[in-house]
Design a protein around this motif. Sequence first.
Motif, PDB file in Angstrom:
ATOM      1  N   LEU A 128      -2.579  -3.685   9.200  1.00 48.94           N
ATOM      2  CA  LEU A 128      -1.555  -3.362   8.223  1.00 48.94           C
ATOM      3  C   LEU A 128      -1.764  -3.958   6.910  1.00 48.94           C
ATOM      4  O   LEU A 128      -1.617  -3.437   5.775  1.00 48.94           O
ATOM      5  CB  LEU A 128      -0.244  -3.661   8.717  1.00 48.94           C
ATOM      6  N   GLY A 129      -2.063  -5.519   7.049  1.00 51.53           N
ATOM      7  CA  GLY A 129      -2.241  -6.010   5.445  1.00 51.53           C
ATOM      8  C   GLY A 129      -3.404  -5.725   4.953  1.00 51.53           C
ATOM      9  O   GLY A 129      -3.334  -5.486   3.739  1.00 51.53           O
ATOM     10  N   GLU A 130      -4.730  -5.231   5.560  1.00 50.94           N
ATOM     11  CA  GLU A 130      -5.849  -4.658   4.958  1.00 50.94           C
ATOM     12  C   GLU A 130      -5.715  -3.423   4.430  1.00 50.94           C
ATOM     13  O   GLU A 130      -5.864  -3.005   3.345  1.00 50.94           O
ATOM     14  CB  GLU A 130      -6.754  -4.585   6.006  1.00 50.94           C
ATOM     15  N   MET A 131      -4.660  -2.508   4.977  1.00 51.27           N
ATOM     16  CA  MET A 131      -4.250  -0.993   4.597  1.00 51.27           C
ATOM     17  C   MET A 131      -3.817  -1.266   3.453  1.00 51.27           C
ATOM     18  O   MET A 131      -3.910  -0.420   2.313  1.00 51.27           O
ATOM     19  CB  MET A 131      -3.649  -0.319   5.519  1.00 51.27           C
ATOM     20  N   LEU A 132      -2.541  -2.222   3.378  1.00 49.40           N
ATOM     21  CA  LEU A 132      -1.901  -2.314   1.935  1.00 49.40           C
ATOM     22  C   LEU A 132      -2.591  -3.008   0.880  1.00 49.40           C
ATOM     23  O   LEU A 132      -2.505  -2.648  -0.271  1.00 49.40           O
ATOM     24  CB  LEU A 132      -0.715  -3.050   2.459  1.00 49.40           C
ATOM     25  N   ALA A 133      -3.409  -3.846   1.122  1.00 47.42           N
ATOM     26  CA  ALA A 133      -3.941  -4.721   0.145  1.00 47.42           C
ATOM     27  C   ALA A 133      -5.096  -3.853  -0.542  1.00 47.42           C
ATOM     28  O   ALA A 133      -5.109  -3.404  -1.555  1.00 47.42           O
ATOM     29  CB  ALA A 133      -4.903  -5.804   0.649  1.00 47.42           C
ATOM     30  N   VAL A 134      -5.776  -3.015   0.368  1.00 45.31           N
ATOM     31  CA  VAL A 134      -7.065  -2.000  -0.249  1.00 45.31           C
ATOM     32  C   VAL A 134      -6.157  -1.099  -0.960  1.00 45.31           C
ATOM     33  O   VAL A 134      -6.836  -0.600  -1.928  1.00 45.31           O
ATOM     34  CB  VAL A 134      -7.946  -1.805   0.799  1.00 45.31           C
ATOM     35  N   ARG A 135      -5.342  -0.448  -0.233  1.00 42.42           N
ATOM     36  CA  ARG A 135      -4.561   0.504  -1.192  1.00 42.42           C
ATOM     37  C   ARG A 135      -3.842   0.337  -2.336  1.00 42.42           C
ATOM     38  O   ARG A 135      -4.141   1.084  -3.266  1.00 42.42           O
ATOM     39  CB  ARG A 135      -3.399   1.362  -0.230  1.00 42.42           C
ATOM     40  N   ALA A 136      -3.428  -0.849  -2.359  1.00 44.44           N
ATOM     41  CA  ALA A 136      -2.830  -1.344  -3.697  1.00 44.44           C
ATOM     42  C   ALA A 136      -3.975  -1.511  -4.896  1.00 44.44           C
ATOM     43  O   ALA A 136      -3.555  -1.159  -5.813  1.00 44.44           O
ATOM     44  CB  ALA A 136      -2.183  -2.738  -3.446  1.00 44.44           C
ATOM     45  N   ALA A 150       3.707  -7.074  -0.962  1.00 45.23           N
ATOM     46  CA  ALA A 150       4.056  -7.125  -2.240  1.00 45.23           C
ATOM     47  C   ALA A 150       3.267  -6.478  -3.325  1.00 45.23           C
ATOM     48  O   ALA A 150       3.683  -5.950  -4.274  1.00 45.23           O
ATOM     49  CB  ALA A 150       4.095  -8.656  -2.712  1.00 45.23           C
ATOM     50  N   ALA A 151       1.932  -6.371  -3.038  1.00 46.15           N
ATOM     51  CA  ALA A 151       1.011  -5.745  -4.227  1.00 46.15           C
ATOM     52  C   ALA A 151       1.076  -4.218  -4.000  1.00 46.15           C
ATOM     53  O   ALA A 151       1.192  -3.414  -4.943  1.00 46.15           O
ATOM     54  CB  ALA A 151      -0.396  -6.054  -3.613  1.00 46.15           C
ATOM     55  N   TRP A 152       1.265  -3.803  -2.669  1.00 47.29           N
ATOM     56  CA  TRP A 152       1.584  -2.472  -2.676  1.00 47.29           C
ATOM     57  C   TRP A 152       2.893  -1.913  -3.338  1.00 47.29           C
ATOM     58  O   TRP A 152       3.086  -0.837  -4.049  1.00 47.29           O
ATOM     59  CB  TRP A 152       1.663  -1.763  -1.124  1.00 47.29           C
ATOM     60  N   ARG A 153       3.853  -2.709  -3.222  1.00 41.89           N
ATOM     61  CA  ARG A 153       5.186  -2.459  -3.689  1.00 41.89           C
ATOM     62  C   ARG A 153       5.068  -2.498  -5.315  1.00 41.89           C
ATOM     63  O   ARG A 153       5.747  -1.602  -5.934  1.00 41.89           O
ATOM     64  CB  ARG A 153       6.305  -3.653  -3.291  1.00 41.89           C
ATOM     65  N   GLU A 154       4.295  -3.200  -5.977  1.00 47.39           N
ATOM     66  CA  GLU A 154       4.162  -3.202  -7.262  1.00 47.39           C
ATOM     67  C   GLU A 154       3.613  -1.977  -7.739  1.00 47.39           C
ATOM     68  O   GLU A 154       3.641  -1.516  -8.671  1.00 47.39           O
ATOM     69  CB  GLU A 154       3.295  -4.401  -7.471  1.00 47.39           C
ATOM     70  N   ALA A 155       2.679  -1.421  -6.979  1.00 50.36           N
ATOM     71  CA  ALA A 155       1.905  -0.244  -7.218  1.00 50.36           C
ATOM     72  C   ALA A 155       2.834   0.991  -6.997  1.00 50.36           C
ATOM     73  O   ALA A 155       2.798   1.956  -8.034  1.00 50.36           O
ATOM     74  CB  ALA A 155       0.593   0.108  -6.214  1.00 50.36           C
ATOM     75  N   LEU A 156       3.733   0.778  -6.131  1.00 49.89           N
ATOM     76  CA  LEU A 156       4.894   1.844  -6.237  1.00 49.89           C
ATOM     77  C   LEU A 156       5.655   1.700  -7.475  1.00 49.89           C
ATOM     78  O   LEU A 156       6.004   2.823  -8.001  1.00 49.89           O
ATOM     79  CB  LEU A 156       5.680   1.803  -4.963  1.00 49.89           C
ATOM     80  N   LEU A 157       5.958   0.655  -7.819  1.00 50.89           N
ATOM     81  CA  LEU A 157       7.072   0.633  -9.035  1.00 50.89           C
ATOM     82  C   LEU A 157       6.479   1.138 -10.264  1.00 50.89           C
ATOM     83  O   LEU A 157       7.114   1.322 -11.357  1.00 50.89           O
ATOM     84  CB  LEU A 157       7.228  -0.942  -9.379  1.00 50.89           C
ATOM     85  N   ALA A 158       4.845   0.851 -10.416  1.00 45.08           N
ATOM     86  CA  ALA A 158       4.468   1.515 -11.646  1.00 45.08           C
ATOM     87  C   ALA A 158       4.207   2.988 -11.492  1.00 45.08           C
ATOM     88  O   ALA A 158       3.840   3.709 -12.582  1.00 45.08           O
ATOM     89  CB  ALA A 158       2.934   1.000 -11.802  1.00 45.08           C
ATOM     90  N   ALA A 159       4.843   3.737 -10.600  1.00 49.81           N
ATOM     91  CA  ALA A 159       4.420   4.979 -10.473  1.00 49.81           C
ATOM     92  C   ALA A 159       5.838   5.949 -10.838  1.00 49.81           C
ATOM     93  O   ALA A 159       6.813   5.683 -10.418  1.00 49.81           O
ATOM     94  CB  ALA A 159       4.203   5.593  -8.965  1.00 49.81           C
ATOM     95  N   ASP A 160       5.360   6.884 -12.049  1.00 46.82           N
ATOM     96  CA  ASP A 160       6.522   7.914 -12.322  1.00 46.82           C
ATOM     97  C   ASP A 160       6.195   9.014 -11.654  1.00 46.82           C
ATOM     98  O   ASP A 160       5.480   9.357 -10.946  1.00 46.82           O
ATOM     99  CB  ASP A 160       6.430   7.801 -14.037  1.00 46.82           C
ATOM    100  N   ASP A 161       7.065  10.054 -12.069  1.00 45.81           N
ATOM    101  CA  ASP A 161       6.882  11.438 -11.607  1.00 45.81           C
ATOM    102  C   ASP A 161       5.486  12.198 -11.723  1.00 45.81           C
ATOM    103  O   ASP A 161       4.972  12.764 -10.726  1.00 45.81           O
ATOM    104  CB  ASP A 161       7.891  12.359 -11.945  1.00 45.81           C
ATOM    105  N   VAL A 162       4.959  11.768 -12.789  1.00 45.58           N
ATOM    106  CA  VAL A 162       3.436  12.501 -13.014  1.00 45.58           C
ATOM    107  C   VAL A 162       2.449  11.761 -12.023  1.00 45.58           C
ATOM    108  O   VAL A 162       1.626  12.452 -11.448  1.00 45.58           O
ATOM    109  CB  VAL A 162       3.177  12.135 -14.587  1.00 45.58           C
ATOM    110  N   VAL A 163       2.623  10.337 -11.834  1.00 47.19           N
ATOM    111  CA  VAL A 163       1.662   9.662 -11.043  1.00 47.19           C
ATOM    112  C   VAL A 163       1.959  10.157  -9.480  1.00 47.19           C
ATOM    113  O   VAL A 163       0.964  10.452  -8.716  1.00 47.19           O
ATOM    114  CB  VAL A 163       1.885   8.211 -10.955  1.00 47.19           C
ATOM    115  N   LEU A 164       3.255  10.299  -9.104  1.00 43.74           N
ATOM    116  CA  LEU A 164       3.564  10.789  -7.704  1.00 43.74           C
ATOM    117  C   LEU A 164       2.840  12.089  -7.300  1.00 43.74           C
ATOM    118  O   LEU A 164       2.701  12.286  -6.271  1.00 43.74           O
ATOM    119  CB  LEU A 164       5.117  10.960  -7.582  1.00 43.74           C
ATOM    120  N   ASP A 165       2.717  12.948  -8.272  1.00 38.92           N
ATOM    121  CA  ASP A 165       2.120  14.541  -8.031  1.00 38.92           C
ATOM    122  C   ASP A 165       0.601  14.369  -8.418  1.00 38.92           C
ATOM    123  O   ASP A 165       0.135  15.425  -8.136  1.00 38.92           O
ATOM    124  CB  ASP A 165       2.938  15.359  -9.106  1.00 38.92           C
ATOM    125  N   ARG A 166       0.055  13.131  -8.727  1.00 33.99           N
ATOM    126  CA  ARG A 166      -1.168  13.453  -9.166  1.00 33.99           C
ATOM    127  C   ARG A 166      -2.094  13.313  -8.138  1.00 33.99           C
ATOM    128  O   ARG A 166      -2.104  12.106  -7.094  1.00 33.99           O
ATOM    129  CB  ARG A 166      -1.686  12.107  -9.973  1.00 33.99           C
TER     130      ARG A 166
END
Length: 205
Positions: free
Chosen positions: A104-112, A144-160
Amino acid sequence: MKIPARLVPLLDQFDFGCERLLGRIEGPVVDSGNGVEVEATPMTDAEYLWEPVPDCWSVRRQVDRPGAGATALVGAGDWGRDSADSPHPVPPPFTTIAWRLTHLGEMLAVRADHAGGTRTLTKGDYRVSPDAAGAIAGFSAAAAAWREALLAADDVVLDRIGHCTYPHGSDPEEPFIDIVWWVNQELLHHGAEIALLRDLYRYRS
């Protein structure tokens, strides 16, 4: 930036999953699911590495051989996590809390990193911890890093398609909103597995 409306429930679900998992492995209490707090003892190193059946996949010193059916120990530092290239063993190997939590930690860190960082990290760059405290800290930082990546996503990013370029999945071919959902189900099902293994460890013979 305002959080897109369709991301709100997924973000809430992610936060809930992290809170429940960390409560179960750190203690001293965890919400039982209906608002009642129950005791949860902090996870020990012995429990973290417990192998309830033969031939478990786990985390091991890099100088040691991979576990049964594994072909590599993946991770940075002196320890790695049992792994194998596709096709994976059938039936799938049983995995320890250590394997599941570092996965889980690796998946979240690398995906972030591949959603808003350098877009260069791989599984081999994640530092695998030989002890519970280190793995919990690694998971918390990655979440925490993955959550920051989510907070930076707007609707355009969500569909990209391909916003996340995580190299160990279908992320480059998927809209980011689908990857957000996928990460949540990974967190929820592995978190539930870890909780069950804690119960089994407590009642082991």
